[in-house]
Design a protein around this motif. Structure first.
Motif, PDB file in Angstrom:
ATOM      1  N   SER A  56     -43.026 -13.210 -63.038  1.00 10.73           N
ATOM      2  CA  SER A  56     -43.482 -13.256 -64.431  1.00 10.73           C
ATOM      3  C   SER A  56     -44.659 -14.208 -64.595  1.00 10.73           C
ATOM      4  O   SER A  56     -45.651 -13.890 -65.259  1.00 10.73           O
ATOM      5  CB  SER A  56     -42.330 -13.683 -65.348  1.00 10.73           C
ATOM      6  N   ARG A  57     -44.559 -15.397 -63.981  1.00 10.48           N
ATOM      7  CA  ARG A  57     -45.639 -16.380 -64.098  1.00 10.48           C
ATOM      8  C   ARG A  57     -46.925 -15.892 -63.437  1.00 10.48           C
ATOM      9  O   ARG A  57     -48.017 -16.093 -63.966  1.00 10.48           O
ATOM     10  CB  ARG A  57     -45.203 -17.710 -63.460  1.00 10.48           C
ATOM     11  N   PHE A  58     -46.780 -15.266 -62.294  1.00  8.17           N
ATOM     12  CA  PHE A  58     -47.953 -14.764 -61.588  1.00  8.17           C
ATOM     13  C   PHE A  58     -48.629 -13.658 -62.392  1.00  8.17           C
ATOM     14  O   PHE A  58     -49.859 -13.590 -62.471  1.00  8.17           O
ATOM     15  CB  PHE A  58     -47.537 -14.249 -60.208  1.00  8.17           C
ATOM     16  N   THR A  59     -47.811 -12.805 -63.018  1.00 13.05           N
ATOM     17  CA  THR A  59     -48.351 -11.729 -63.854  1.00 13.05           C
ATOM     18  C   THR A  59     -49.111 -12.301 -65.049  1.00 13.05           C
ATOM     19  O   THR A  59     -50.203 -11.818 -65.395  1.00 13.05           O
ATOM     20  CB  THR A  59     -47.220 -10.809 -64.335  1.00 13.05           C
ATOM     21  N   GLU A  60     -48.544 -13.334 -65.668  1.00 14.91           N
ATOM     22  CA  GLU A  60     -49.222 -13.988 -66.790  1.00 14.91           C
ATOM     23  C   GLU A  60     -50.563 -14.570 -66.350  1.00 14.91           C
ATOM     24  O   GLU A  60     -51.565 -14.493 -67.079  1.00 14.91           O
ATOM     25  CB  GLU A  60     -48.334 -15.093 -67.367  1.00 14.91           C
ATOM     26  N   LEU A  62     -52.482 -13.546 -63.877  1.00 18.54           N
ATOM     27  CA  LEU A  62     -53.426 -12.463 -63.626  1.00 18.54           C
ATOM     28  C   LEU A  62     -53.977 -11.884 -64.921  1.00 18.54           C
ATOM     29  O   LEU A  62     -55.125 -11.427 -64.966  1.00 18.54           O
ATOM     30  CB  LEU A  62     -52.752 -11.359 -62.805  1.00 18.54           C
ATOM     31  N   ASN A  63     -53.157 -11.895 -65.957  1.00 14.66           N
ATOM     32  CA  ASN A  63     -53.577 -11.345 -67.251  1.00 14.66           C
ATOM     33  C   ASN A  63     -54.503 -12.280 -68.017  1.00 14.66           C
ATOM     34  O   ASN A  63     -55.083 -11.880 -69.028  1.00 14.66           O
ATOM     35  CB  ASN A  63     -52.357 -11.003 -68.112  1.00 14.66           C
ATOM     36  N   ASP A  64     -54.603 -13.531 -67.549  1.00 15.69           N
ATOM     37  CA  ASP A  64     -55.485 -14.513 -68.176  1.00 15.69           C
ATOM     38  C   ASP A  64     -56.726 -14.668 -67.293  1.00 15.69           C
ATOM     39  O   ASP A  64     -56.719 -15.384 -66.296  1.00 15.69           O
ATOM     40  CB  ASP A  64     -54.756 -15.850 -68.310  1.00 15.69           C
ATOM     41  N   LYS A  65     -57.802 -13.977 -67.652  1.00 16.63           N
ATOM     42  CA  LYS A  65     -58.982 -13.941 -66.794  1.00 16.63           C
ATOM     43  C   LYS A  65     -59.586 -15.318 -66.561  1.00 16.63           C
ATOM     44  O   LYS A  65     -60.108 -15.607 -65.484  1.00 16.63           O
ATOM     45  CB  LYS A  65     -60.025 -13.000 -67.390  1.00 16.63           C
ATOM     46  N   PHE A 115     -42.580  -7.495 -56.611  1.00 21.97           N
ATOM     47  CA  PHE A 115     -43.328  -8.461 -55.808  1.00 21.97           C
ATOM     48  C   PHE A 115     -44.448  -7.762 -55.031  1.00 21.97           C
ATOM     49  O   PHE A 115     -45.617  -8.167 -55.098  1.00 21.97           O
ATOM     50  CB  PHE A 115     -42.344  -9.162 -54.867  1.00 21.97           C
ATOM     51  N   THR A 116     -44.122  -6.709 -54.312  1.00 20.59           N
ATOM     52  CA  THR A 116     -45.144  -6.032 -53.501  1.00 20.59           C
ATOM     53  C   THR A 116     -46.148  -5.275 -54.369  1.00 20.59           C
ATOM     54  O   THR A 116     -47.307  -5.116 -53.977  1.00 20.59           O
ATOM     55  CB  THR A 116     -44.493  -5.065 -52.501  1.00 20.59           C
ATOM     56  N   LYS A 117     -45.718  -4.823 -55.556  1.00 20.49           N
ATOM     57  CA  LYS A 117     -46.664  -4.151 -56.450  1.00 20.49           C
ATOM     58  C   LYS A 117     -47.773  -5.088 -56.908  1.00 20.49           C
ATOM     59  O   LYS A 117     -48.905  -4.656 -57.173  1.00 20.49           O
ATOM     60  CB  LYS A 117     -45.932  -3.581 -57.672  1.00 20.49           C
ATOM     61  N   LEU A 118     -47.445  -6.376 -56.991  1.00 18.18           N
ATOM     62  CA  LEU A 118     -48.454  -7.345 -57.420  1.00 18.18           C
ATOM     63  C   LEU A 118     -49.513  -7.575 -56.349  1.00 18.18           C
ATOM     64  O   LEU A 118     -50.578  -8.138 -56.639  1.00 18.18           O
ATOM     65  CB  LEU A 118     -47.782  -8.671 -57.791  1.00 18.18           C
ATOM     66  N   PHE A 119     -49.258  -7.161 -55.123  1.00 16.75           N
ATOM     67  CA  PHE A 119     -50.274  -7.312 -54.073  1.00 16.75           C
ATOM     68  C   PHE A 119     -51.574  -6.611 -54.482  1.00 16.75           C
ATOM     69  O   PHE A 119     -52.667  -7.120 -54.259  1.00 16.75           O
ATOM     70  CB  PHE A 119     -49.792  -6.719 -52.752  1.00 16.75           C
ATOM     71  N   ASP A 120     -51.420  -5.427 -55.084  1.00 18.79           N
ATOM     72  CA  ASP A 120     -52.615  -4.663 -55.473  1.00 18.79           C
ATOM     73  C   ASP A 120     -53.396  -5.349 -56.586  1.00 18.79           C
ATOM     74  O   ASP A 120     -54.571  -5.023 -56.804  1.00 18.79           O
ATOM     75  CB  ASP A 120     -52.217  -3.255 -55.906  1.00 18.79           C
ATOM     76  N   ARG A 121     -52.758  -6.278 -57.278  1.00 15.29           N
ATOM     77  CA  ARG A 121     -53.459  -6.972 -58.352  1.00 15.29           C
ATOM     78  C   ARG A 121     -54.214  -8.210 -57.860  1.00 15.29           C
ATOM     79  O   ARG A 121     -54.819  -8.933 -58.655  1.00 15.29           O
ATOM     80  CB  ARG A 121     -52.480  -7.352 -59.466  1.00 15.29           C
ATOM     81  N   LEU A 122     -54.198  -8.429 -56.557  1.00 15.24           N
ATOM     82  CA  LEU A 122     -55.025  -9.508 -56.019  1.00 15.24           C
ATOM     83  C   LEU A 122     -56.499  -9.277 -56.326  1.00 15.24           C
ATOM     84  O   LEU A 122     -57.291 -10.220 -56.366  1.00 15.24           O
ATOM     85  CB  LEU A 122     -54.815  -9.626 -54.504  1.00 15.24           C
TER      86      LEU A 122
END
Length: 464
Positions: A56-60, A62-65, A115-122
Motif C-alpha cells: 500500500s505504501r509503495f503504491t501511494e 508511485l502515485n505521488d509523482k 507484489f510482483t504486479k508492482l514490478f511493472d510500475r518501476l
C-alpha cells in the motif's frame, strides 16, 4: 554568528547523507531547507516487501509523482515470505475475478501477486538507477519435507517477473544486485535473452549466491549437482554480457567457490572495471591471480574470507579449477583413491603482486567481514567494511570426504596411523608485512585500530 541552515547546500546534503533514518525524520522538522534535503535522502532508497502494508505504501509513493521523482534505488525484498507457494494458484489469481464467490485464493498468494504486479510500475520512477532483488538464504532443489518455502518454482516466478519489468524500463538501470540468488540458472531462452539485455547496460553488478546446505552434514554440500553447474555457467550467463561497461563487480557465495565448485574467470576481461570484491573465493593456481592483475584499471579490491589452498586431495578431479593433468597420485598409504595437488604461492606473493601489478589501486582490504552470517546470510553491500588482516582461514586445504566441510585447516591422510593429521599452515609474518607494505604503497596505511580489530576477530574464532 552563522547557523547550520546557512551552510552551503552541498554540506547540508552531506550531513543528510550520513544521518540515519530517525535523524532524517527529525531534520525534516527543523528548517525548510533541511526538510527538502532530508526528504530527498529518505526517499533515495525505498523497500517493497510482500506485506500488505508495504504494498500500500509503495503504491501511494508511485502515485505521488513529486515523491517518486526522488527515488533512485528500489529494494524488492521477498525474504520474509514463507507461505507455501502454489504455481497454479498464483497464476490462477491473474485469470479469476476477485469478486467471484467461488474464488477463494490464499491471502499470501494474493499479496505475492500484488507484489510482483508492482514490478511493472518501476517505470513510474523516472530517476531509478539501482535495483536490488532479495530472496531468503535457505534454498533447496528437492524439498521432500516442505521445509523450504522459497522453492525453485517460487524464485523462478519472481525472477521472471523481475526481468520482464526491468526490460520494459524506458531508461535502463545501471546497478543490479541480487541477494541470496539460488545457484540454479534460468533455462528459458526468452528470459535469458532479456537478462542479457539488462546486464549489457549495467555499471555495477552484485551477486550474493545461496547454496543448498545440509544441516549437520556440511561435507555433503558439494555433492549436490547445482553448484557444479551454476558456477561454470556464471561467466557465460551473468558476466559475459556485462564486459563492455561494468565498473563494479561483487561475487559472494555462501560456500567456498573457485577451486571446487569450479569458477574460472580467466577468459573474461572487463576493460572499465574499477572495483572488484570476492567473498569466500578459494585460490589454487597462479592464473586466478593473473586474472585479477590483468585488470590494470582496478582502484578498489576487496577479498573477504578468501583463502589460499596449499594442498588438495579430491576424488573427482574432473570438475575442479585445476586441469586433471596437474594432479599427482600419492601412494595408497597416504591418500587412497584421491588425486593430490599442492600450491606453493602464499599471501605475501599475492600482496606484492597487487602492489607491483595494479598501478591504479587506491583501496584494498583483505580480511574478514564481521557481518558473515548476520541474518544467516553473506555480507551484502558491505565490501569496504571488512576487518583488515590475516585471519584463521587465510590458508586451508581441501580434504575430500571429510566434514563438517572438506575445506579445513589440516589434511587428513587415509590409511596412515603414524601421520594422522598434518599441521595447519599458519599465516606468516611475511604475509602481514607484505599486506602492510601494500597498504602503505597505495596510501591507505594500516593503523593500530585495524590490528586491534583483527586480534579481536582472532580471539572470537579461537573461542568459537
Amino acid at each position: 554568528m552563522k547557523t547550520v541552515s546557512s551552510l552551503p547546500t552541498e554540506i547540508l546534503h552531506r550531513i543528510a547523507q550520513y544521518s540515519d533514518q530517525d535523524s532524517l525524520r527529525s531534520l525534516r522538522l527543523t528548517h525548510k531547507r533541511f526538510s527538502s534535503i532530508s526528504q530527498s535522502q529518505l526517499l533515495h532508497t525505498v523497500t517493497l516487501t510482500t506485506s500488505n502494508k508495504s504494498i500500500s505504501r509503495f503504491t501511494e509513493l508511485l502515485n505521488d509523482k513529486s515523491r517518486a521523482q526522488l527515488v533512485r534505488k528500489v529494494v524488492l525484498d521477498t525474504s520474509k515470505w514463507d507461505a507455501y507457494f502454489d504455481d497454479g494458484e498464483y497464476n490462477g489469481y491473474e485469470t479469476n475475478d476477485e469478486n467471484d464467490s467461488d474464488f477463494d485464493p490464499d491471502p499470501e498468494i494474493v499479496n505475492l501477486r500484488k507484489f510482483t504486479k508492482l514490478f511493472d510500475r518501476l517505470r513510474d520512477i523516472p530517476r531509478l538507477h539501482s535495483v536490488v532483488l532479495r530472496f531468503h538464504p535457505v534454498c533447496m532443489v528437492n524439498d521432500d519435507f516442505g521445509d523450504c518455502r522459497q522453492t525453485v518454482e517460487f524464485r523462478s516466478t519472481i525472477f521472471r517477473a523481475f526481468v520482464s519489468a526491468l526490460e520494459k524500463l524506458d531508461t535502463p538501470i545501471r546497478e543490479l544486485a541480487i541477494r541470496d540468488l539460488q545457484n540454479v540458472n534460468e533455462t528459458d531462452p526468452d528470459v535469458l535473452a532479456s537478462l542479457r539485455k539488462i546486464l549489457g547496460n549495467l555499471r555495477s553488478l552484485r551477486l550474493n549466491i545461496a547454496n543448498e546446505h545440509n544441516e549437520g552434514n556440511g561435507e555433503y554440500d558439494l555433492e549436490y549437482e547445482e553448484p557444479h553447474k551454476f558456477f561454470p555457467e556464471l561467466s557465460s550467463i551473468w558476466l559475459q554480457p556485462t564486459l563492455s561497461n561494468l565498473k563494479h563487480l561483487t561475487l559472494y557465495s555462501s560456500n567456498y567457490f573457485g577451486y571446487y565448485p569450479k569458477c574460472d574467470l580467466s577468459g573474461l576481461h572487463f576493460p572499465r572495471l574499477k572495483t572488484l570484491a570476492l567473498g569466500n573465493y578459494a585460490f589454487i593456481h597462479d592464473t586466478q591471480l593473473d586474472w585479477i592483475l590483468s585488470h590494470k584499471t582496478l582502484q578498489e579490491l576487496y577479498l573477504d574470507d578468501c583463502c589460499i589452498l596449499n594442498e588438495v586431495a579430491i576424488y573427482d578431479k574432473q570438475r575442479t579449477y585445476l586441469n586433471p593433468q596437474q594432479y599427482t597420485a600419492l601412494p595408497e598409504q597416504y591418500v587412497s583413491e584421491k588425486s593430490y595437488a599442492a600450491y606453493d604461492k602464499r599471501w605475501d606473493h599475492y600482496f606484492r603482486a597487487f602492489k607491483d601489478g595494479l598501478p591504479r589501486l587506491r583501496h584494498f582490504r583483505y580480511g574478514h567481514s564481521q557481518n558473515w552470517w548476520v541474518e544467516d546470510t553473506t555480507p551484502f553491500e558491505d565490501e569496504a567494511e571488512l576487518t583488515i588482516g590475516m585471519h584463521r582461514d587465510s590458508y586451508q586445504v581441501f580434504c575430500d570426504g571429510y566434514g563438517p566441510s572438506p575445506y579445513m585447516k589440516e589434511m587428513i591422510w587415509d590409511h596412515d596411523e603414524d601421520r594422522g593429521e598434518r599441521e595447519a599452515l599458519p599465516f606468516r609474518e611475511d604475509d602481514q608485512k607484505a599486506l602492510v607494505e601494500l597498504l602503505d604503497h597505495i596510501g591507505q596505511g594500516y593503523s593500530m585500530e585495524d590490528e586491534e580489530k583483527r586480534l579481536i576477530e582472532e580471539a572470537k574464532w579461537a573461542t568459537s
